[in-house]
Write an enzyme that holds these catalytic residues in place. Structure first.
Site, PDB file in Angstrom:
ATOM      1  N   ASP A 254     -37.636  26.063 101.555  1.00 12.64           N
ATOM      2  CA  ASP A 254     -38.449  26.146 103.175  1.00 12.64           C
ATOM      3  C   ASP A 254     -38.858  28.363 103.511  1.00 12.64           C
ATOM      4  OD1 ASP A 254     -38.051  23.761 103.416  1.00 12.64           O
ATOM      5  OD2 ASP A 254     -36.742  23.616 104.666  1.00 12.64           O
ATOM      6  N   LYS A 274     -43.061  24.114 105.760  1.00 11.14           N
ATOM      7  CA  LYS A 274     -44.434  24.071 106.198  1.00 11.14           C
ATOM      8  C   LYS A 274     -44.176  25.258 107.161  1.00 11.14           C
ATOM      9  CE  LYS A 274     -42.371  20.451 106.695  1.00 11.14           C
ATOM     10  NZ  LYS A 274     -41.240  19.871 105.942  1.00 11.14           N
ATOM     11  N   MET A 386     -13.036  21.099 124.368  1.00 10.62           N
ATOM     12  CA  MET A 386     -11.867  21.860 125.023  1.00 10.62           C
ATOM     13  C   MET A 386     -12.065  20.206 126.179  1.00 10.62           C
ATOM     14  SD  MET A 386     -11.729  25.389 124.779  1.00 10.62           S
ATOM     15  CE  MET A 386     -13.255  25.541 126.049  1.00 10.62           C
TER      16      MET A 386
END
Length: 703
Positions: A254, A274, A386
């Site tokens: 990409d 793109k 957590m």
């Protein structure tokens, strides 16, 4: 498959070439899957019936149309084609994959016997069947004429010998398969005449969604790897991501990917980026390219900027693979979010300042701008770190704030580890499920509609099977790669550590050096490096299999003797018989667990054998036994260590895989049964055996 089960009907064109090449493919499939039966069914095609149409203007399915229709109508179970004869993409009702057995793809010049291209007269005529071959003639034989040629291989040769043509351009693979290699006058280098993708390769097509052939295909295809490149700098790509690039055949990358990352790609790189409406390819085209290359048996990496799961269209591409039953693996990456915050000091979590953050995009499909107001943000997924001990309180507070108790929610334990576990529920039910799970691992609590989705990790030959790998660390990375390649989940628990026991060597005194494992090669080379030995003075080297041979090649050395098929002590002894001469001085380097069988056999050939222990195996404590379906043993030492730590009774109900005869015998002598023994005593051979075993079980359930 039950013996009474009818054979798969495999269609093929009726030409001699088609029958020969598809027959060979079916023989190979029968050898690979001996529990399946196949019936070759000859078929006609428009290309066989119409011998007048110029192939340069023929339709894409000219040689496959009738076979395609017979498969779609269930008159055939599958069809075997020359891969280049298929028109990609195939019809929606069909699926396919390439078979791995291929001929050299080059084209060849074919003249009449005893003639060469240099003998052709100025008015000679060349028979061609494609624009690319005609263009080649214009470049290399500009003074000669060309004319379309039709017919099967034998008919074309008859036309040549009868004088209708003076030379033909034909696929060398076709002539080789018909045992007509003697008709090849000259092979054309690929640099002079590139060939269509798939020349020399066979493809198998079948009805889309046919679970039987999806299972068969799972053995031949490799998982697509979605890799996060990190933000901006190649240095921020993970080690696992770089390894994927180094081993891929195709990389679809990409925008925003650091070009330096592409230097790791040994195969072909294709830009698919793109940027704000400027698209090199449409998304559906990219998705199609991924699945097509995967079905060709290629190792495909889809390289995305940052982390592939954050605004990366990963879901669309992965879902397409899932719909086809094709395996894939997601390798997360460092997101630009991390670089922009952690990297700059604008920490998104800072004690007494910020306990969390929201991530949202203001852009929607087709470049529009989305609402980002408070009411929209309040519906986003929310992740709690957590918080498992307080899950009841946390989830109740979400309901009090207005979120529905029926909204999906999940907890992910041990994220990213082989022991990863996902528990799903709703905001109203998840706290009770967490309390019942008993999982002590760390977990992330996620609330929101996204938790209803997930990747299907049960593709590939191993279908997500968790495989406990007990081998030493120097073999572990290779074992992990093989399990992942077959669609399994590797669980690393090295039970043995190899320690060198020898620190000096004088191999120059010998005629032969015997190295019977990759570890022996590594330790031997380590000693020679420490001694600053001159490798040019080494004796001939004997290895027991291709794994040891390939390891030797890493040091620029090549084995002088290696079994050509099966691997192990018996095969090495057979190969050495007749090569070792009376009086030959042989140095054998081995582990303390290796038997003296090879040493005694070499002595019986008249050799003077020095047998030295090069390394020893030491047991390693590996903690609690993880939850797995399969346990793989690569040595007798690992069997002993497993028995000592966890007891062999814990193997009950699991698939037990042994790499070779000594390991198999070690397990069998301790009462372990059944045991799956590798067809080939190598790491890849063992995992392939496991893959075939699992495919067999699934196919028997389907047929």
């Amino acid at each position: 498959m039950k013996e009474s089960q009818a054979a798969f009907k495999a269609g093929t064109r009726g030409s001699n070439l088609a029958l020969v090449q598809s027959g060979d493919a079916l023989d190979r499939l029968s050898n690979l899957f001996p529990f399946l039966a196949w019936e070759q069914v000859p078929f006609s095609s428009p290309g066989d019936r119409d011998r007048r149409m110029d192939l340069k203007v023929s339709p894409g399915d000219f040689f496959s149309r009738d076979l395609d229709e017979a498969v779609m109508e269930a008159a055939l179970d599958c069809a075997i084609h020359s891969a280049k004869d298929l028109s990609y993409p195939l019809r929606e009702e069909l699926d396919w994959f390439w078979l791995p057995w291929s001929e050299d793809p080059e084209d060849a010049l074919v003249c009449r016997k005893g003639e060469t291209p240099e003998d052709l007269p100025s008015d000679a005529l060349i028979g061609v069947s494609s624009d690319r071959r005609e263009e080649y003639c214009r470049s290399f034989f500009p003074s000669l004429g060309t004319s379309p040629v039709r017919g099967n291989i034998e008919q074309r040769l008859e036309q040549l010998d009868a004088g209708r043509y003076d030379m033909l351009i034909m696929a060398a693979a076709a002539l080789n398969r018909l045992d007509l290699e003697d008709r090849i006058t000259q092979v054309i280098p690929l640099k002079d005449l590139p060939v269509p993708e798939g020349q020399g390769i066979l493809a198998l097509s079948y009805r889309r969604g046919d679970a039987r052939f999806n299972r068969i295909r799972s053995y031949f295809v490799k998982p697509v790897q979605f890799v996060g490149s990190g933000p901006g700098s190649a240095a921020l790509c993970t080690v696992k991501g770089v390894e994927a690039l180094q081993n891929c055949d195709i990389c679809l990358y990409d925008s925003l990917v650091d070009p330096a990352l592409l230097t790791h790609v040994k195969g072909r790189s294709i830009y698919t980026g793109k940027r704000s409406g400027r698209h090199s390819f449409k998304q559906e085209t990219i998705t199609g390219m991924i699945s097509e290359y995967a079905r060709q048996g290629k190792r495909v990496v889809r390289l995305k900027g940052g982390d592939p799961g954050i605004f990366g269209r990963l879901a669309e591409e992965a879902e397409e693979l899932e719909s086809l039953g094709l395996p894939y693996e997601v390798i997360p990456g460092v997101s630009s979010l991390n670089a922009a915050t952690t990297g700059t000091g604008m920490l998104l979590t800072r004690r007494e300042i910020s306990r969390g953050y929201t991530v949202i995009s203001s852009r929607i499909k087709d470049g529009g701008i989305a609402d980002t107001e408070q009411s929209v943000r309040s519906k986003l997924p929310i992740v709690f770190f957590m918080s498992l001990k307080a899950s009841g309180t946390v989830l109740a507070s979400l309901v009090e704030e207005g979120r529905s108790p029926d909204e999906p929610a999940a907890v992910v334990y041990n994220a990213g580890n082989p022991e990863e576990e996902v528990v799903r529920g709703t905001i109203g039910t998840l706290a009770d499920k967490i309390a019942c799970s008993g999982n002590p691992g760390p977990g992330l609590l996620i609330a929101g509609a996204v938790t209803s989705y997930g990747f299907d990790g049960n593709q590939g030959a191993l279908e997500g099977t968790r495989v406990l790998l007990t081998c030493s660390e120097n073999l572990m990375d290779q074992a992990v790669r093989q399990v992942v390649q077959q669609g399994g989940k590797p669980v690393r628990r090295s039970l043995v550590r190899l320690e060198r026991t020898l620190y000096q060597l004088d191999p120059e005194r010998y005629d032969w050096l015997v190295l019977t494992s990759p570890s022996a090669v590594h330790f031997c080379m380590e000693i020679l490096k420490e001694q600053r030995s001159d490798l040019r003075r080494l004796p001939k080297i004997m290895v027991c299999g291709k794994a040891s041979g390939k390891t030797l090649e890493e040091y620029g050395l090549y084995a002088d003797l290696c079994p050509v098929s099966a691997y192990g002590a018996d095969q090495l002894i057979a190969a050495a018989t007749g090569v070792i001469k009376t009086g030959d001085r042989v140095l054998r380097l081995r582990s303390e667990k290796a038997s003296g069988k090879i040493t005694e056999a070499l002595k019986s050939c008249g050799a003077e054998v020095t047998d030295r222990i090069l390394y020893a195996s030491k047991a390693v404590s590996a903690g609690a036994l993880p939850e797995v379906e399969t346990v793989f043993f690569a040595s007798t030492s690992a069997v002993e260590a497993y028995a000592e730590q966890w007891g062999l009774h814990s193997l009950k109900g699991k698939t037990v895989l042994a790499i070779g005869e000594p390991t198999f015998e070690s397990l069998e002598s301790r009462g372990v049964s059944p045991i799956l023994k590798a067809h080939e005593a190598t790491i890849p051979g063992a995992i392939r055996t496991l893959a075939l075993y699992q495919i067999k079980n699934r196919l028997e359930a389907l047929i």
